[in-house]
Design an enzyme around this catalytic site. Sequence first.
Site, PDB file in Angstrom:
ATOM      1  N   HIS A 170      37.005  26.520 -63.932  1.00  0.00           N
ATOM      2  CA  HIS A 170      37.288  26.109 -62.542  1.00  0.00           C
ATOM      3  C   HIS A 170      37.928  27.226 -61.713  1.00  0.00           C
ATOM      4  O   HIS A 170      37.991  27.105 -60.484  1.00  0.00           O
ATOM      5  CB  HIS A 170      38.216  24.896 -62.509  1.00  0.00           C
ATOM      6  CG  HIS A 170      37.631  23.651 -63.106  1.00  0.00           C
ATOM      7  ND1 HIS A 170      36.422  23.132 -62.697  1.00  0.00           N
ATOM      8  CD2 HIS A 170      38.083  22.822 -64.088  1.00  0.00           C
ATOM      9  CE1 HIS A 170      36.168  22.032 -63.412  1.00  0.00           C
ATOM     10  NE2 HIS A 170      37.145  21.832 -64.258  1.00  0.00           N
ATOM     11  N   ASP A 188      30.529  21.283 -70.429  1.00  0.00           N
ATOM     12  CA  ASP A 188      31.787  20.590 -70.128  1.00  0.00           C
ATOM     13  C   ASP A 188      31.486  19.470 -69.138  1.00  0.00           C
ATOM     14  O   ASP A 188      30.612  19.595 -68.288  1.00  0.00           O
ATOM     15  CB  ASP A 188      32.770  21.594 -69.517  1.00  0.00           C
ATOM     16  CG  ASP A 188      34.175  21.039 -69.331  1.00  0.00           C
ATOM     17  OD1 ASP A 188      35.058  21.397 -70.121  1.00  0.00           O
ATOM     18  OD2 ASP A 188      34.379  20.254 -68.381  1.00  0.00           O
ATOM     19  N   ASP A 193      34.657  17.396 -73.349  1.00  0.00           N
ATOM     20  CA  ASP A 193      35.173  16.216 -72.651  1.00  0.00           C
ATOM     21  C   ASP A 193      34.078  15.269 -72.151  1.00  0.00           C
ATOM     22  O   ASP A 193      34.372  14.284 -71.477  1.00  0.00           O
ATOM     23  CB  ASP A 193      36.124  16.613 -71.509  1.00  0.00           C
ATOM     24  CG  ASP A 193      35.641  17.821 -70.731  1.00  0.00           C
ATOM     25  OD1 ASP A 193      34.472  18.228 -70.915  1.00  0.00           O
ATOM     26  OD2 ASP A 193      36.435  18.353 -69.924  1.00  0.00           O
ATOM     27  N   HIS A 221      33.035  18.457 -66.664  1.00  0.00           N
ATOM     28  CA  HIS A 221      33.323  18.829 -65.276  1.00  0.00           C
ATOM     29  C   HIS A 221      32.436  20.004 -64.881  1.00  0.00           C
ATOM     30  O   HIS A 221      32.169  20.892 -65.694  1.00  0.00           O
ATOM     31  CB  HIS A 221      34.789  19.232 -65.130  1.00  0.00           C
ATOM     32  CG  HIS A 221      35.756  18.165 -65.571  1.00  0.00           C
ATOM     33  ND1 HIS A 221      36.301  18.147 -66.839  1.00  0.00           N
ATOM     34  CD2 HIS A 221      36.225  17.080 -64.925  1.00  0.00           C
ATOM     35  CE1 HIS A 221      37.096  17.076 -66.938  1.00  0.00           C
ATOM     36  NE2 HIS A 221      37.057  16.411 -65.800  1.00  0.00           N
TER      37      HIS A 221
HETATM   38 ZN   LIG Z   1      36.288  19.601 -68.362  1.00  0.00          ZN
END
Ligand SMILES: [Zn+2]
Length: 309
Positions: A123, A160, A243, A162
Amino acid sequence: MRLYTHPACLQHDPGLGHPESPARLRAVLEALDDPRFAQLERVEAPRATREQLLRVHEPAYVESIYNNAPETGSLRLDPDTVMSPASLEAAERAAGAVCAAVDAVLADQTARAFCAVRPPGHHATPDAAMGFCIFNGIATGAAHALETHGLGRVAILDPDVHHGNGTQDIFRREPRVLYLSSHQMPLYPGTGARNERGLGNVVNAPLPPLAGSREFRAAWDEILFPALEDFRPQLLLVSAGFDAHRLDPLAQLQVGAEDYAWITRRLCDLADAHAQGRVVSVLEGGYSLEALRESVAAHVAELMKTAST
Ligand SMILES: [Zn+2]
């Protein structure tokens, strides 16, 4: 196969109750402390240099992290991202691990490497910490492969849950890097729509909440792996977040450890076909300790298998 890690990565402390806790990395290292992983060559992760970090981050941002790193107490960089006294070294080593692993696979010292590090990185944007991430390690490693080793085609695979907005931001105008992501949408950070294509070197496969094994595998088989094949990467880098697992408390996908074994097998086959087997995988998210243990074990076990087995 090599395992890069460093004790400093266990010392980064975002505070009591924070999901990105040192217990995560302890769980990962415990899972790999098993006889079936005895052949992993354990290597201490070096610190990334400023030169390496400055290939993907703005000078003012890097300086602000170095200048403001707390000696006591903590510093909040964004609503989710906190620095403790050990965080700077942890972030340096998390990014440095990826660069060292890239050096090792490109020098044919090993075909595959897993970086068991934290904080995560995908991120982090050119000029901001975000979503538990300080320096973007996978991007630092990709830029290192381009600039130091002269590669022309580096692929980043990001399963992932996200979207890796920082990695996409850094490379959306860099045709030598292909960025592939499956992620839940809607979910933090809100980016990763299918129409975010960069120069055509970004491919996003958003999945709805509650999507499971079938949808996850279809996204990779029908959208992301075909793009990877067309690109013919010389090196595969993996933003290994776990995740999307059904036990994860921060998201609602229903993926299991067997799906992480599957995606790892498939990406290793593609690496064997195009990239002399070269895969560098880096821990990103994953917030259920039970899911992390079984998923990392499944992932690393597949990475350790050679093309002939
Ligand atoms: Zn994540």
